[in-house]
Design a protein around this motif. Sequence first.
Motif, PDB file in Angstrom:
ATOM      1  N   TYR A  83       8.550   2.477  -1.873  1.00  0.00           N
ATOM      2  CA  TYR A  83       8.512   3.368  -3.031  1.00  0.00           C
ATOM      3  C   TYR A  83       8.444   4.909  -2.890  1.00  0.00           C
ATOM      4  N   GLN A  84       8.169   5.290  -1.475  1.00  0.00           N
ATOM      5  CA  GLN A  84       8.256   6.724  -0.799  1.00  0.00           C
ATOM      6  C   GLN A  84       7.117   7.306  -1.527  1.00  0.00           C
ATOM      7  N   PHE A  85       6.052   6.854  -1.762  1.00  0.00           N
ATOM      8  CA  PHE A  85       4.767   7.584  -2.015  1.00  0.00           C
ATOM      9  C   PHE A  85       4.480   8.871  -1.207  1.00  0.00           C
ATOM     10  N   LEU A  86       4.348  10.011  -1.874  1.00  0.00           N
ATOM     11  CA  LEU A  86       3.691  11.361  -1.154  1.00  0.00           C
ATOM     12  C   LEU A  86       2.187  10.888  -1.035  1.00  0.00           C
ATOM     13  N   PRO A  87       1.560  11.152   0.089  1.00  0.00           N
ATOM     14  CA  PRO A  87       0.232  11.079   0.256  1.00  0.00           C
ATOM     15  C   PRO A  87      -0.678  11.317  -1.036  1.00  0.00           C
ATOM     16  N   SER A  88      -0.546  12.562  -1.730  1.00  0.00           N
ATOM     17  CA  SER A  88      -1.333  12.857  -2.563  1.00  0.00           C
ATOM     18  C   SER A  88      -1.102  11.861  -3.948  1.00  0.00           C
ATOM     19  N   THR A  89      -0.105  11.442  -4.083  1.00  0.00           N
ATOM     20  CA  THR A  89       0.284  10.489  -5.286  1.00  0.00           C
ATOM     21  C   THR A  89      -0.209   9.137  -4.969  1.00  0.00           C
ATOM     22  N   TRP A  90      -0.184   8.627  -3.558  1.00  0.00           N
ATOM     23  CA  TRP A  90      -0.801   7.301  -3.249  1.00  0.00           C
ATOM     24  C   TRP A  90      -2.256   7.503  -3.471  1.00  0.00           C
ATOM     25  N   GLN A 105      -7.527   5.011  -8.764  1.00  0.00           N
ATOM     26  CA  GLN A 105      -7.535   4.323 -10.124  1.00  0.00           C
ATOM     27  C   GLN A 105      -7.442   2.843 -10.024  1.00  0.00           C
ATOM     28  N   VAL A 106      -6.697   2.338  -8.946  1.00  0.00           N
ATOM     29  CA  VAL A 106      -6.633   0.612  -8.725  1.00  0.00           C
ATOM     30  C   VAL A 106      -7.341   0.215  -7.896  1.00  0.00           C
ATOM     31  N   ASP A 107      -7.207   1.024  -6.458  1.00  0.00           N
ATOM     32  CA  ASP A 107      -8.097   0.310  -5.323  1.00  0.00           C
ATOM     33  C   ASP A 107      -8.612   1.265  -4.319  1.00  0.00           C
ATOM     34  N   PRO A 108      -9.867   1.737  -4.710  1.00  0.00           N
ATOM     35  CA  PRO A 108     -10.065   2.913  -4.000  1.00  0.00           C
ATOM     36  C   PRO A 108     -10.225   2.779  -2.235  1.00  0.00           C
ATOM     37  N   SER A 109     -10.160   1.367  -1.935  1.00  0.00           N
ATOM     38  CA  SER A 109     -10.288   0.922  -0.720  1.00  0.00           C
ATOM     39  C   SER A 109      -8.982   1.626   0.384  1.00  0.00           C
ATOM     40  N   TYR A 110      -7.929   1.934  -0.463  1.00  0.00           N
ATOM     41  CA  TYR A 110      -6.581   2.175  -0.025  1.00  0.00           C
ATOM     42  C   TYR A 110      -6.653   3.826  -0.042  1.00  0.00           C
ATOM     43  N   VAL A 111      -7.315   4.574  -0.510  1.00  0.00           N
ATOM     44  CA  VAL A 111      -7.409   5.972  -0.555  1.00  0.00           C
ATOM     45  C   VAL A 111      -7.371   6.444   1.081  1.00  0.00           C
ATOM     46  N   GLY A 112      -6.668   7.360   1.282  1.00  0.00           N
ATOM     47  CA  GLY A 112      -6.380   7.740   2.557  1.00  0.00           C
ATOM     48  C   GLY A 112      -5.431   6.834   3.503  1.00  0.00           C
ATOM     49  N   VAL A 113      -5.078   5.585   3.082  1.00  0.00           N
ATOM     50  CA  VAL A 113      -4.236   4.620   4.066  1.00  0.00           C
ATOM     51  C   VAL A 113      -2.684   5.259   3.940  1.00  0.00           C
ATOM     52  N   ASN A 114      -1.887   5.104   4.849  1.00  0.00           N
ATOM     53  CA  ASN A 114      -0.637   5.401   4.905  1.00  0.00           C
ATOM     54  C   ASN A 114      -0.045   4.368   4.111  1.00  0.00           C
ATOM     55  N   PRO A 115       0.772   4.732   3.020  1.00  0.00           N
ATOM     56  CA  PRO A 115       1.650   3.702   2.234  1.00  0.00           C
ATOM     57  C   PRO A 115       2.526   2.777   3.011  1.00  0.00           C
ATOM     58  N   ALA A 116       2.959   3.466   4.015  1.00  0.00           N
ATOM     59  CA  ALA A 116       3.690   2.496   4.954  1.00  0.00           C
ATOM     60  C   ALA A 116       2.936   1.453   5.650  1.00  0.00           C
ATOM     61  N   GLN A 117       1.723   1.407   5.850  1.00  0.00           N
ATOM     62  CA  GLN A 117       0.982   0.425   6.345  1.00  0.00           C
ATOM     63  C   GLN A 117       0.287  -0.438   5.520  1.00  0.00           C
ATOM     64  N   ALA A 118       0.262  -0.119   4.049  1.00  0.00           N
ATOM     65  CA  ALA A 118      -0.453  -1.134   3.146  1.00  0.00           C
ATOM     66  C   ALA A 118       0.427  -2.276   3.083  1.00  0.00           C
ATOM     67  N   PRO A 119      -0.110  -3.322   2.512  1.00  0.00           N
ATOM     68  CA  PRO A 119       0.615  -4.672   2.436  1.00  0.00           C
ATOM     69  C   PRO A 119       1.810  -4.460   1.312  1.00  0.00           C
ATOM     70  N   ALA A 120       2.835  -5.145   1.316  1.00  0.00           N
ATOM     71  CA  ALA A 120       3.947  -5.147   0.218  1.00  0.00           C
ATOM     72  C   ALA A 120       3.313  -5.221  -1.129  1.00  0.00           C
ATOM     73  N   ALA A 121       2.444  -6.113  -1.214  1.00  0.00           N
ATOM     74  CA  ALA A 121       1.960  -6.479  -2.735  1.00  0.00           C
ATOM     75  C   ALA A 121       1.166  -5.428  -3.089  1.00  0.00           C
ATOM     76  N   VAL A 122       0.404  -4.467  -2.368  1.00  0.00           N
ATOM     77  CA  VAL A 122      -0.356  -3.358  -2.863  1.00  0.00           C
ATOM     78  C   VAL A 122       0.693  -2.186  -3.173  1.00  0.00           C
ATOM     79  N   GLN A 123       1.636  -2.065  -2.462  1.00  0.00           N
ATOM     80  CA  GLN A 123       2.709  -1.033  -2.664  1.00  0.00           C
ATOM     81  C   GLN A 123       3.285  -1.497  -4.144  1.00  0.00           C
ATOM     82  N   ASP A 124       3.626  -2.549  -4.283  1.00  0.00           N
ATOM     83  CA  ASP A 124       4.421  -3.212  -5.744  1.00  0.00           C
ATOM     84  C   ASP A 124       3.218  -2.724  -6.726  1.00  0.00           C
ATOM     85  N   LYS A 125       2.071  -3.108  -6.359  1.00  0.00           N
ATOM     86  CA  LYS A 125       0.988  -2.932  -7.449  1.00  0.00           C
ATOM     87  C   LYS A 125       0.963  -1.586  -7.940  1.00  0.00           C
ATOM     88  N   PHE A 126       0.632  -0.721  -6.808  1.00  0.00           N
ATOM     89  CA  PHE A 126       0.723   0.776  -7.110  1.00  0.00           C
ATOM     90  C   PHE A 126       1.777   1.435  -7.723  1.00  0.00           C
TER      91      PHE A 126
END
Length: 228
Positions: free
Chosen positions: A178-185, A191-212
């Motif tokens: 979904y082409q998240f900018l780092p600040s948006t991600w 708000q959704v899952d703080p464990s993914y703060v600072g994680v590159n969106p492209a390296q997050a699981p597909a299900a997490v990207q969908d959820k965000f």
Amino acid sequence: MKKTLLASSLAVAIGATGVAAHTTDAHASEATQTSIDKAALAQKALNNDQSLNEAPVHAGAYDYKFNLKGTNFHFWSDGTYFGWAYNGYTGQAAVAQPAQVQDVAVQASQQSEQNTAASVQSNKQASTQAPAATQAPKTAQTSTSGSGVNSHLQLIKQRESGGDYSAVNPSSGAAGAYQFLPSTWNAVAQQVDPSYVGVNPAQAPAAVQDKFAQHLYNTGGAGHWVTA
């Protein structure tokens, strides 16, 4: 059609970046860096001047970064898409050339048809596949195409990255399906899952990207994506 930048609780916006990576034009900025009116550009950015969303600073690729009175400004273009930002706030990105808009639309339409057929086949096989978390990263991303998001977001995903959850745009830094900018991600992650703060969106699981993406859509609408 140009879209007005929508304000949300996140106060940030996704950059539209096209499929995966674009090659930046070599003639970009060295000759023009010293000739641009930094003060005028900075004032437009601070006032959220819509002219910055309607046309690039100039033709061709460029990448201007400068600090003016303590505020960091960034204006960029890869020759097709352009955008701007300052101190973490990102303006609405858009497409620079009408001819290129048509090319992108045709490619997106063709790719959407191909991915629709692939998605039907993938759904038939889903019941026999292992859960996404146990599969290799690339398999996990492609096998969950469109899961957990509405039909509009599925179209947006195809237009943004062609459905590639590992896509990265080197010009704007946007990443993921979904082409998240780092600040948006990071704002969504808080708000959704703080464990993914600072994680590159492209390296997050597909299900997490969908959820965000679905969370961002629900709280701020489709205006976060120029391709919507």
